[in-house]
Design an enzyme around this catalytic site. Structure first.
Site, mmCIF file in Angstrom:
data_model
loop_
_atom_site.group_PDB
_atom_site.id
_atom_site.type_symbol
_atom_site.label_atom_id
_atom_site.label_comp_id
_atom_site.label_asym_id
_atom_site.label_seq_id
_atom_site.Cartn_x
_atom_site.Cartn_y
_atom_site.Cartn_z
ATOM 1 N N GLU A 44 -5.014 -5.184 3.324
ATOM 2 C CA GLU A 44 -4.128 -5.395 2.175
ATOM 3 C C GLU A 44 -4.217 -6.811 1.656
ATOM 4 O O GLU A 44 -4.157 -7.069 0.464
ATOM 5 C CB GLU A 44 -2.678 -5.069 2.569
ATOM 6 C CG GLU A 44 -1.688 -5.072 1.400
ATOM 7 C CD GLU A 44 -0.910 -6.371 1.219
ATOM 8 O OE1 GLU A 44 -0.018 -6.406 0.368
ATOM 9 O OE2 GLU A 44 -1.205 -7.384 1.914
ATOM 10 N N GLU A 45 -4.353 -7.750 2.604
ATOM 11 C CA GLU A 45 -4.324 -9.159 2.193
ATOM 12 C C GLU A 45 -5.499 -9.507 1.288
ATOM 13 O O GLU A 45 -5.445 -10.466 0.531
ATOM 14 C CB GLU A 45 -4.299 -10.076 3.423
ATOM 15 C CG GLU A 45 -3.021 -9.973 4.266
ATOM 16 C CD GLU A 45 -1.769 -10.448 3.535
ATOM 17 O OE1 GLU A 45 -1.859 -10.806 2.344
ATOM 18 O OE2 GLU A 45 -0.688 -10.434 4.152
#
Lengths: 742, 742
Positions: free
Chosen positions: A419-420
């Site tokens: 996600e990052e």
């Protein structure tokens, strides 16, 4: 007794028995529903929800958090893979697991710094002598920072290269900031800009800078924005929740979410990948983040005129704008040099998917997700959310395995990867199961950072989510005052006056900051994001201070963010309550009428800001008003239908029909043709917007452009986007109108 | 009797009664399903289908046809509006109407010739003397051609203008035809091309021509193609079904369907309209259709070398290619001059929508439609289909009003407007109700021209439709031999060997020739088109000869196409049977496995034609093969589930779950990102294709381009389109796999 009497008695008895049989069979109304029919019409079990909430254990959440934060677990690293195994083993546990759990992998495009060749930022004299160098790593303040797996602070996807030039201070790196500098006749060509976090997106700062000739960007967190002005080590972590002077916010440096090489398609082995040069929304110039102690050295030595008041920060000096350092400083005619050695690479990233099959409507899904990967230990981001998810799945899994409960609808849990780096795991999942999810998902609940701070619930979502979030938060009490509900506490902290409900807690809107983005913007699923947050009256921090730093550790979470994990517990109770209501309610608890307030507000804003100019161009807002009125009427009709339902007596297909209308409402705002230049953004109400006018984003941006250019083509685009808005609202009305109204 | 005895007797009787009551209530199994549960699990009523078919009345169809063809009823003309009223009144009839009927209007962009200034085609000498002029109207051969409302033959949307130049004969106006002429060193610049109908689309002839410098186009129907060579008045209508020498095929002259000014949005008053200059796929040069008697005068006087054999037609002379007329002819150095005065205009066009609400699943639709507008009287096109639709609605409406029947699912009938101008009414309807239709439509049945001729059923459709068409056609018998079913007769006329079924009738595929196109290509709904057609062994006519002429009259239909209306009757029975099966079957009768044959065939073609070159480019077809295998496995699983269903005992939601998988299968092939340049085309299997290789159209066209250019970018596009194909097939598999497989 003579024989006749016996015969008579038997006969008489038989007749009576027969009468009894007949009356019993035909006369006494039997429950008219078979077993399956009863199950089909079962509503949410409030007792079960209470039981679930009672069992949410704060110590257990703490234990999960400790396990999840043992190691820095950046996407695709061994520690991330270790957590894949941990989550899988919990979700596959025979006594407390789900029906099914599996990992689903994608080959995704990531970017990492080079351990052997760290990015660096130096001050160098014209002769090439290094006068100063920014730290390559954060200070070792607790044992946690000793971990050799901690990634050097960097900006993922920032391009490699060396940039050397005079330093300028460009405030937050907004377009207006650079315009301000240019207006002061500062020649930005060939300069390095140092900017603070905040005000605009991370990569936007570099994209804006490059337009003015800037060749490199440094980003830091100003103590004014992140630390309520606190700068000294004794005032910062490990002595408080504030960011220490060496702390650096890492982050992804690109505009678009999802795997960058496979837009719209899951990043499988067979998938065609575009060329790196075709990726849109990357920075054209190198960039690197630094801590505020290093930023102070650079900024406080700048020459030039002092920046305007609003640009000044808390580094303890007057911020001059440059370019270049003061002549009387040790740096005088020195340049700043940035060297970036990030490596872009394709890596296998896993989502972990956990499934509880629905008893009655297995083909209707409630999604619940959070990412797993962090930048460093990620105690708050994202493990606070993952710990909450693990606690919820453990309780529900146990009930499931004990045979005490099975939801009406299927529940899909997602532990998203990468996600990052830009919501990659969730986006690839949404791409791979595009049709199945779009056709069948009731709602997506995102709990990423579950606790920013201890003050109040913070919920964001599309309007239909408000109803169920309110219902749940009214049933959860705050730890210090059992008469104060999460709902009432929330209303005290953040509220608004609703035309229909009066004073209510203010639910925020969703941008693209976490994994809900692909589900909302691309699939048109009703989404929400839940967390506990801070009191804006107490702190002005733009984020919890150690966000994306090496100080976001279990120690930090347990001592400063949420001692005792009581906020985690409240979030788990609230999110679990929401989840159970969505999964088990006979009528899906989505409040479609709540879109009216958004539509009315959008209309008013459009009228107020655009109408007079539109009139001169013969573009009328009246059809938009009519469409919104039609939507309102459709809500009336549907609500009337629901009100008149004899819930448990109605046929299951009638209940389904209504639920589908509620579920599909959000979908009706999707238009894949509306924003051809905006990757994934298809939601006519919530797509990204540049204009400051809070109305239909396509309309607002087209209007802003047309007013500037006053070209007929641009005014035509305004009309076009008005049509997009009208047809979206009409489509929404159509979805709620009678199913045979065509 | 003493008191105790009475008491005892009463008591004893009471106990026995109680026992009886208890046994009666609990011991005797009552029907376990409530009334609504029974209704929910009711399957199609075969007796009702037989009753329906018996009641289909050929005389009644004839009466409908006569009423519908009283006047030429071109879109939006008073006669078209009259038919709107007629259909509305039938569908609103208290004794034989539907639940609801209404007109839905759109403001659509049309094109008409100018009555006061008719289009004309002349032969003029260099001095400007007119030597010859083509007829402005067809000959008056029966009373019907006297109608003053007959529109002059023209090509709708052909641009206005005058074009004058030397005439060339360009065969069918295909790209290859012009290339052939160019290769012969014929200078086409400034010429007028005369071309025959056939071989390529109508407007494509002019678009191709313009690329070679041609400035005007004449189109005619060659007797070889349309009349089996017949040219004389005594051999043609009104003496046979063949086209008379003055007959002219009218038609729409544009590439894309739907309202041209409002692509993707319903053409409402508020809708933004693009500029005429932004319309894609129009002819850049004037064009006009003429009869073959006029074409003969022009072609038989051409000079130049004789055209190759395949270009020769049946006009009774050698076709020379030109340019220009023979020196020894009366025309010698004359030019051909075309004057086109078409008027483009926005008009209000109505769809008539008729609705029968479903008893059990009102939110599932079976659509049945046909257009209403014609070019002239349109007895065959489209009134033969409309008459069939009216007969079906009358019978079903009567059953409905008598309370004898109500379908399980809703049935939506559509009498579409302005189809002849490019499927406009159906496209606007599909745009307006995009979400509602896409989410809920089981299938669309199109019956446009219902009878081309009397020989055999002709069905086109996507693979899942085959199953229900076969089932229906096996229940309809042919009029001359009651032991011969429509199915068997069809198989005799047109068949193929299926890997799974052996010898079966050959169902055709769907292009974009009628109103199914928006439902198939844009919404991804399973579609079919049904008609009776000719015996290719008896006639080679490329169309029924009086298609789009002033001779397509009731007289023509009733004397030559279908005397006695028995073919109309068979089509009504077959189409009605299909409709009832789709609307009433408990399990939706769509054969999703039948897509396997298409996918396998596509794969083989791709392998056979592309594989060796793809290998050299490192593009593998294996993932496509894997995806198709996965699809097959998903079919196995779903079929197993259906086989094991205890149909009427299963919960209605389980039945619905399976039906949704069957319904949504076709949707999973839709990808709105796949063909950004092809308006509406989103179906990865059936989108338009230029390449002659019958496989995934995106892949085939990309491959063809890459082989020509051999540029890396073009090969990348091949890989991209392979990904599009793979993900579509995987998505299809996903739809059929277990609903909780995510």
């Amino acid at each position: 007794m003579n024989g006749w009497k016996i015969v008579g008695g038997v006969l008489g008895g038989s007749v009576i028995l027969a009468v009894g049989l007949l009356i019993g069979h035909f006369g006494i109304s039997k429950e008219t529903q078979p077993t399956w029919a009863k199950q089909l019409s079962k509503d949410v079990d409030e007792g079960f929800i209470q039981e679930f909430m009672r069992e949410v254990d704060k110590e257990s959440i703490g234990r999960y958090l400790r396990r999840l934060t043992q190691k820095p677990h950046m996407a695709t690293t061994p520690a991330d893979e270790d957590l894949v195994t941990v989550i899988l083993s919990h979700w596959n546990d025979l006594k407390s697991g789900l029906d099914e759990a599996k990992e689903v992998r994608y080959d995704v495009f990531l970017s990492f710094p080079d351990k052997k060749n760290p990015n660096n930022v130096k001050v160098v004299t014209p002769e090439g002598t290094k006068k100063f160098e920014c730290k390559h790593a954060e200070d070792h303040l607790t044992g946690d920072q000793n971990d050799t797996d901690i990634v050097q602070p960097y900006l993922a996807f920032a391009p490699n290269g060396t940039a050397k030039g005079k330093l300028v201070y460009a405030n937050e790196g907004k377009l207006s900031d650079f315009q301000h500098l240019a207006a002061k006749m500062i020649n930005l060509t060939g300069t390095i800009a140092i900017v603070r976090y905040g005000g605009t997106g991370r990569v936007a700062k570099a994209i804006n800078a490059a337009k003015f000739g800037v060749i490199g960007v440094l980003i830091y967190s100003d103590p004014k924005d992140i630390n309520d002005g606190k700068v000294n080590p004794n005032e910062t972590y490990p002595n408080s929740w504030y960011m220490p002077p060496s702390g650096v916010e890492r982050g992804s440096f690109k505009e678009n979410f999802g795997d960058q090489l496979t837009p719209y398609y899951p990043a499988k082995e067979f998938t065609y990948r575009i060329k790196e040069s075709e990726i849109k929304g990357l920075s054209p110039i190198p960039a690197q983040p630094i801590g505020f102690e290093d930023a102070k050295v650079l900024i406080c030595n700048l020459q030039g005129s002092p920046a305007v008041d609003s640009w000044q920060g808390s580094l303890g000096c007057v911020y001059n704008i440059g370019p270049g350092f003061q002549e009387n400083s040790e740096f005088n005619s020195s340049d700043v040099e940035i060297n970036v050695y990030n490596k872009r690479t394709i890596r296998s990233s896993a989502n972990v998917i956990g499934i509880i099959r629905g008893a009655v409507e297995p083909d209707r899904y409630v999604l619940y997700g959070n990412h797993r990967d962090s930048w460093v230990h990620g105690a708050i981001d994202p493990s606070s959310g993952t710990a909450v998810m693990m606690e919820i799945t453990k309780i529900l899994g146990t009930k499931l395995k004990e045979g005490k409960w099975r939801p009406r609808r299927s529940i899909i849990f997602g532990s998203w990867g990468a996600e990052e780096f830009g919501l990659i795991g969730s986006t690839e999942f949404a791409e791979e199961y595009y049709n199945k999810l779009k056709e069948r998902t009731v709602a997506y609940i995102n709990v990423d950072i579950s606790v920013f701070a201890n003050a109040s619930l913070r919920a964001q979502g599309t309007p239909p989510a408000q109803n169920v979030i309110f219902a749940a938060s009214k049933q959860v009490t705050t730890p210090l005052d059992s008469s104060l509900t999460v709902y009432e506490n929330w209303k005290k902290h953040s509220n608004r006056t609703s035309p229909q409900y009066g004073l209510i807690p203010e639910m925020g809107t969703l941008g693209s900051g976490s994994d809900y983005a692909p589900f909302l913007h691309y699939l048109g699923i009703t989404c929400m994001d839940l967390a506990y947050t801070y009191d804006k009256g107490v702190t002005k921090a733009r984020m919890y201070p150690n966000y994306h730093t090496a100080f976001d550790t279990f120690d930090y979470a347990s001592r400063f963010i949420d001692p005792g994990f009581t906020s985690h517990q409240m979030v788990a109770r609230t999110a679990g309550n929401v989840l159970l209501r969505l999964a088990d309610s006979l009528i899906v608890p989505l409040g479609v009428r709540d879109y009216m307030e958004t539509l009315d507000r959008y209309y008013s804003k459009a009228e107020e800001n655009f109408q007079s100019n539109l009139n001169t161009k013969n573009i009328s807002l009246i059809p938009l008003r009519n469409a919104i009125n039609r939507y309102k009427k459709a809500c009336d009709t549907l609500e009337e239908t629901i009100k008149n339902l004899k819930k448990t007596e109605e046929t299951p297909l009638k209940i389904r029909m209504i639920n589908d209308q509620l579920m599909l409402l959000e979908r009706s705002f999707i238009n894949h043709m509306a924003f051809p230049d905006k990757l994934y953004y298809s939601h006519v109400i919530w797509a990204s917007r540049s204009s400051s006018v809070v109305t239909f984003p396509g309309l607002a941006d087209a209007y802003e452009k047309a007013v500037l250019s006053d070209s007929q083509d641009d005014w035509n685009q305004v009309h076009h986007h008005l049509t997009v808005a009208i047809t979206a609202v009409e489509s929404a009305a159509t979805t709620l109108e009678r199913v045979t109204d065509l």
